[in-house]
Structures are given as C-alpha cells and as structure tokens.
Design a protein around this motif. Structure first.
Motif, PDB file in Angstrom:
ATOM      1  N   UNK A 147      24.449  -7.619   5.933  1.00  0.00           N
ATOM      2  CA  UNK A 147      23.532  -7.470   7.068  1.00  0.00           C
ATOM      3  C   UNK A 147      22.102  -7.811   6.661  1.00  0.00           C
ATOM      4  N   UNK A 148      21.700  -7.409   5.461  1.00  0.00           N
ATOM      5  CA  UNK A 148      20.347  -7.739   4.994  1.00  0.00           C
ATOM      6  C   UNK A 148      20.197  -9.249   4.847  1.00  0.00           C
ATOM      7  N   UNK A 149      21.205  -9.902   4.260  1.00  0.00           N
ATOM      8  CA  UNK A 149      21.153 -11.358   4.113  1.00  0.00           C
ATOM      9  C   UNK A 149      21.084 -12.040   5.477  1.00  0.00           C
ATOM     10  N   UNK A 150      21.832 -11.520   6.442  1.00  0.00           N
ATOM     11  CA  UNK A 150      21.792 -12.076   7.791  1.00  0.00           C
ATOM     12  C   UNK A 150      20.441 -11.873   8.447  1.00  0.00           C
ATOM     13  N   UNK A 151      19.859 -10.690   8.256  1.00  0.00           N
ATOM     14  CA  UNK A 151      18.527 -10.434   8.807  1.00  0.00           C
ATOM     15  C   UNK A 151      17.503 -11.380   8.198  1.00  0.00           C
ATOM     16  N   UNK A 152      17.602 -11.623   6.894  1.00  0.00           N
ATOM     17  CA  UNK A 152      16.668 -12.529   6.238  1.00  0.00           C
ATOM     18  C   UNK A 152      16.772 -13.948   6.807  1.00  0.00           C
ATOM     19  N   UNK A 153      17.999 -14.391   7.047  1.00  0.00           N
ATOM     20  CA  UNK A 153      18.193 -15.738   7.608  1.00  0.00           C
ATOM     21  C   UNK A 153      17.540 -15.844   8.986  1.00  0.00           C
ATOM     22  N   UNK A 154      17.705 -14.818   9.827  1.00  0.00           N
ATOM     23  CA  UNK A 154      17.073 -14.823  11.144  1.00  0.00           C
ATOM     24  C   UNK A 154      15.559 -14.770  11.029  1.00  0.00           C
ATOM     25  N   UNK A 155      15.067 -13.955  10.109  1.00  0.00           N
ATOM     26  CA  UNK A 155      13.633 -13.835   9.877  1.00  0.00           C
ATOM     27  C   UNK A 155      13.049 -15.195   9.498  1.00  0.00           C
ATOM     28  N   UNK A 156      13.746 -15.907   8.611  1.00  0.00           N
ATOM     29  CA  UNK A 156      13.257 -17.213   8.175  1.00  0.00           C
ATOM     30  C   UNK A 156      13.269 -18.237   9.301  1.00  0.00           C
ATOM     31  N   UNK A 157      14.275 -18.178  10.137  1.00  0.00           N
ATOM     32  CA  UNK A 157      14.329 -19.126  11.254  1.00  0.00           C
ATOM     33  C   UNK A 157      13.137 -18.955  12.190  1.00  0.00           C
ATOM     34  N   UNK A 158      12.681 -17.721  12.323  1.00  0.00           N
ATOM     35  CA  UNK A 158      11.577 -17.480  13.253  1.00  0.00           C
ATOM     36  C   UNK A 158      10.198 -17.478  12.591  1.00  0.00           C
ATOM     37  N   UNK A 159      10.153 -17.275  11.261  1.00  0.00           N
ATOM     38  CA  UNK A 159       8.851 -17.095  10.615  1.00  0.00           C
ATOM     39  C   UNK A 159       8.484 -18.170   9.594  1.00  0.00           C
ATOM     40  N   UNK A 160       9.452 -18.941   9.126  1.00  0.00           N
ATOM     41  CA  UNK A 160       9.097 -20.030   8.209  1.00  0.00           C
ATOM     42  C   UNK A 160       8.205 -21.046   8.923  1.00  0.00           C
ATOM     43  N   UNK A 161       7.241 -21.572   8.200  1.00  0.00           N
ATOM     44  CA  UNK A 161       6.363 -22.595   8.771  1.00  0.00           C
ATOM     45  C   UNK A 161       5.458 -23.166   7.704  1.00  0.00           C
ATOM     46  N   UNK A 162       4.940 -24.348   7.950  1.00  0.00           N
ATOM     47  CA  UNK A 162       4.045 -24.967   6.986  1.00  0.00           C
ATOM     48  C   UNK A 162       2.674 -24.312   7.025  1.00  0.00           C
ATOM     49  N   UNK A 163       2.087 -24.189   5.858  1.00  0.00           N
ATOM     50  CA  UNK A 163       0.721 -23.677   5.762  1.00  0.00           C
ATOM     51  C   UNK A 163       0.076 -24.287   4.534  1.00  0.00           C
ATOM     52  N   UNK A 164      -1.226 -24.460   4.588  1.00  0.00           N
ATOM     53  CA  UNK A 164      -1.942 -24.996   3.423  1.00  0.00           C
ATOM     54  C   UNK A 164      -1.798 -24.050   2.238  1.00  0.00           C
ATOM     55  N   UNK A 165      -1.781 -22.753   2.527  1.00  0.00           N
ATOM     56  CA  UNK A 165      -1.645 -21.767   1.445  1.00  0.00           C
ATOM     57  C   UNK A 165      -0.291 -21.909   0.756  1.00  0.00           C
ATOM     58  N   UNK A 166       0.770 -22.017   1.555  1.00  0.00           N
ATOM     59  CA  UNK A 166       2.104 -22.150   0.977  1.00  0.00           C
ATOM     60  C   UNK A 166       2.241 -23.406   0.139  1.00  0.00           C
ATOM     61  N   UNK A 167       1.692 -24.509   0.620  1.00  0.00           N
ATOM     62  CA  UNK A 167       1.771 -25.765  -0.121  1.00  0.00           C
ATOM     63  C   UNK A 167       0.953 -25.700  -1.407  1.00  0.00           C
ATOM     64  N   UNK A 168      -0.192 -25.036  -1.362  1.00  0.00           N
ATOM     65  CA  UNK A 168      -1.016 -24.899  -2.563  1.00  0.00           C
ATOM     66  C   UNK A 168      -0.316 -24.018  -3.600  1.00  0.00           C
ATOM     67  N   UNK A 169       0.334 -22.964  -3.137  1.00  0.00           N
ATOM     68  CA  UNK A 169       1.068 -22.088  -4.053  1.00  0.00           C
ATOM     69  C   UNK A 169       2.211 -22.842  -4.719  1.00  0.00           C
ATOM     70  N   UNK A 170       2.929 -23.652  -3.921  1.00  0.00           N
ATOM     71  CA  UNK A 170       4.023 -24.434  -4.494  1.00  0.00           C
ATOM     72  C   UNK A 170       3.492 -25.408  -5.549  1.00  0.00           C
ATOM     73  N   UNK A 171       2.407 -26.085  -5.258  1.00  0.00           N
ATOM     74  CA  UNK A 171       1.834 -27.047  -6.198  1.00  0.00           C
ATOM     75  C   UNK A 171       1.428 -26.368  -7.501  1.00  0.00           C
ATOM     76  N   UNK A 172       0.962 -25.118  -7.398  1.00  0.00           N
ATOM     77  CA  UNK A 172       0.489 -24.407  -8.586  1.00  0.00           C
ATOM     78  C   UNK A 172       1.615 -23.789  -9.404  1.00  0.00           C
ATOM     79  N   UNK A 173       2.738 -23.514  -8.770  1.00  0.00           N
ATOM     80  CA  UNK A 173       3.761 -22.707  -9.454  1.00  0.00           C
ATOM     81  C   UNK A 173       5.142 -23.336  -9.531  1.00  0.00           C
ATOM     82  N   UNK A 174       5.330 -24.566  -9.030  1.00  0.00           N
ATOM     83  CA  UNK A 174       6.699 -25.099  -9.026  1.00  0.00           C
ATOM     84  C   UNK A 174       7.273 -25.258 -10.430  1.00  0.00           C
ATOM     85  N   UNK A 175       6.400 -25.382 -11.433  1.00  0.00           N
ATOM     86  CA  UNK A 175       6.884 -25.480 -12.807  1.00  0.00           C
ATOM     87  C   UNK A 175       7.564 -24.221 -13.294  1.00  0.00           C
TER      88      UNK A 175
END
Length: 226
Positions: A147-175
């Motif tokens: 149920x928690x995994x299912x809730x997370x999937x629904x949460x991501x469908x409604x809340x995932x989105x592009x942001x400059x902050x998210x992209x900057x964090x990925x660039x800094x930490x993908x290594x």
C-alpha cells in the motif's frame, strides 16, 4: 524488534545493493519540486554532495541497525524532527521522503539484486517505516508495504515535475549513484547514473535516458553487487 528482517537485508545480506537503492531513493526526492526547492535552498547538496548524502545514509542505517525505540534511535528521531522543521515541508512530503528511504532500497533489490526481497523483509521494511513515521508524527500512508508503494506511485504521478532546483541537484549529485557501482562501469558515470532513472523520474529531472545497450550493461553490472 520490528524490522529485524529488513535490517539484516540492508546491513548484512545485500548491503551494497541497499546502499545504491538508498542513494537512488535520495535522488528520487528531487523529482518533487517542493522538496527540491528545500534541498537546493540549504546549499549543502550543491557544495558538499558526498558529505550530505553520507550523513543522510549514516542516519538511516543507524536507525535501521538500532531501531527507532532504542536510545540511539530516539536521539536520531529528535534530531530529524528538528532538522526537518522547515517552512514548506509538510507531513505528506516527509512521508514521501521516508518512503523513498525505505521502499526504494527494497525495490532496487527486487529489480537488480541477486535475489528478490522476501515477504518477511518487506514486512520488516514496513514495520520500520511505520515506527519511524509514528515517531516523527507523520500521516500514515498505507497499512502494509504494498500500500505504501502504491501511495508513492500515485503521489509521484500527481507531484513529479520539472524544476530548476531539481535539475541543479541532479547535476551536482548524479555522480553519487555511479560511485556506488562496480568499478568496470564507473568510468561511464553520467550515462550509468541516468540509466538508473525510470522514465517518470528522468523526465522530472530533464534527463535523457541513455541508449538501451548502456541500460543493459548497467543492469548486468548491478548483478555484481552484494
């Protein structure tokens, strides 16, 4: 103690796989703009990403090892409550972060480990998540692991989105992701890290997934983890 089977999984049986899964869970939070803005605003992940990720991992593994109700666990919970008492971080967002640090390691083991997690290990993961969530006074988001995994999937469908902050964090930490992998594929770090992102997370971070051969190689390399 609740979570014993989960603790054995991540600390003894498949510790390397669990660490990659935990790191991937950490990265997953960047896909939620509200969380990304808070992480970006602190500046720690941009200036010292390895130290910040190491501190987060150490806290989670200490809680898993000692248990939420132990003296060590209670001290860590008190610290977490203080650190995460920030504007814009509500209970639902915190519940999602906790899910990323608990569900994602198990999901990673299922996808890439030398064996799948057992029902007892899933139950243990949920017991740990439930106990820590209650200690942090977070809303319940499920009655069991599925149920928690299912809730997370629904949460991501409604809340995932592009942001400059998210992209900057990925660039800094993908290594950080690639640094957890077997040596033969580390030299392909940016491609390997991107190969671990599912389409939804890759889109949220503005990352182009690498060609299928690179994804295949990454999957094979992950089979070397223990």
């Amino acid at each position: 103690m609740p979570g014993d089977a989960f603790a054995r999984l991540v600390l003894e049986d498949l510790p390397q796989s669990a660490r990659v899964g935990l790191t991937l869970g950490f990265v997953r939070t960047y896909g939620v703009p509200e969380i990304a803005r808070v992480l970006h605003g602190s500046g720690e992940l941009l200036t010292a990403p390895k130290a910040r990720a190491k501190a987060t991992g150490a806290t989670m593994f200490a809680l898993i090892r000692h248990g939420v109700e132990s003296a060590e666990g209670r001290a860590l919970v008190a610290r977490l409550r203080e650190v995460h008492r920030r504007p814009g971080v509500d209970g639902e967002l915190m519940a999602y972060v906790l899910g990323c640090f608990t569900v994602c390691p198990v999901a990673f083991v299922d996808a890439y480990g030398r064996r799948r997690a057992t029902p007892a290990e899933r139950d243990g993961a949920f017991a740990f998540l439930d106990a820590l969530g209650a200690a942090l006074e977070l809303p319940s988001v499920g009655r069991d692991f599925a149920e928690v995994a299912g809730w997370m999937a629904e949460f991501e469908r409604s809340r995932f989105g592009r942001s400059e902050a998210g992209q900057a964090l990925w660039a800094a930490t993908n290594g950080l992701l690639a640094s957890r992998l077997p040596r033969p594929v580390r030299r392909l770090a940016p491609f390997v890290a991107a190969a671990l992102l599912d389409p939804g997370l890759a889109d949220a971070l503005g990352v182009r997934r690498p060609p299928r051969p690179v994804r295949w190689l990454t999957g094979r390399a992950l089979g070397l983890l223990r």
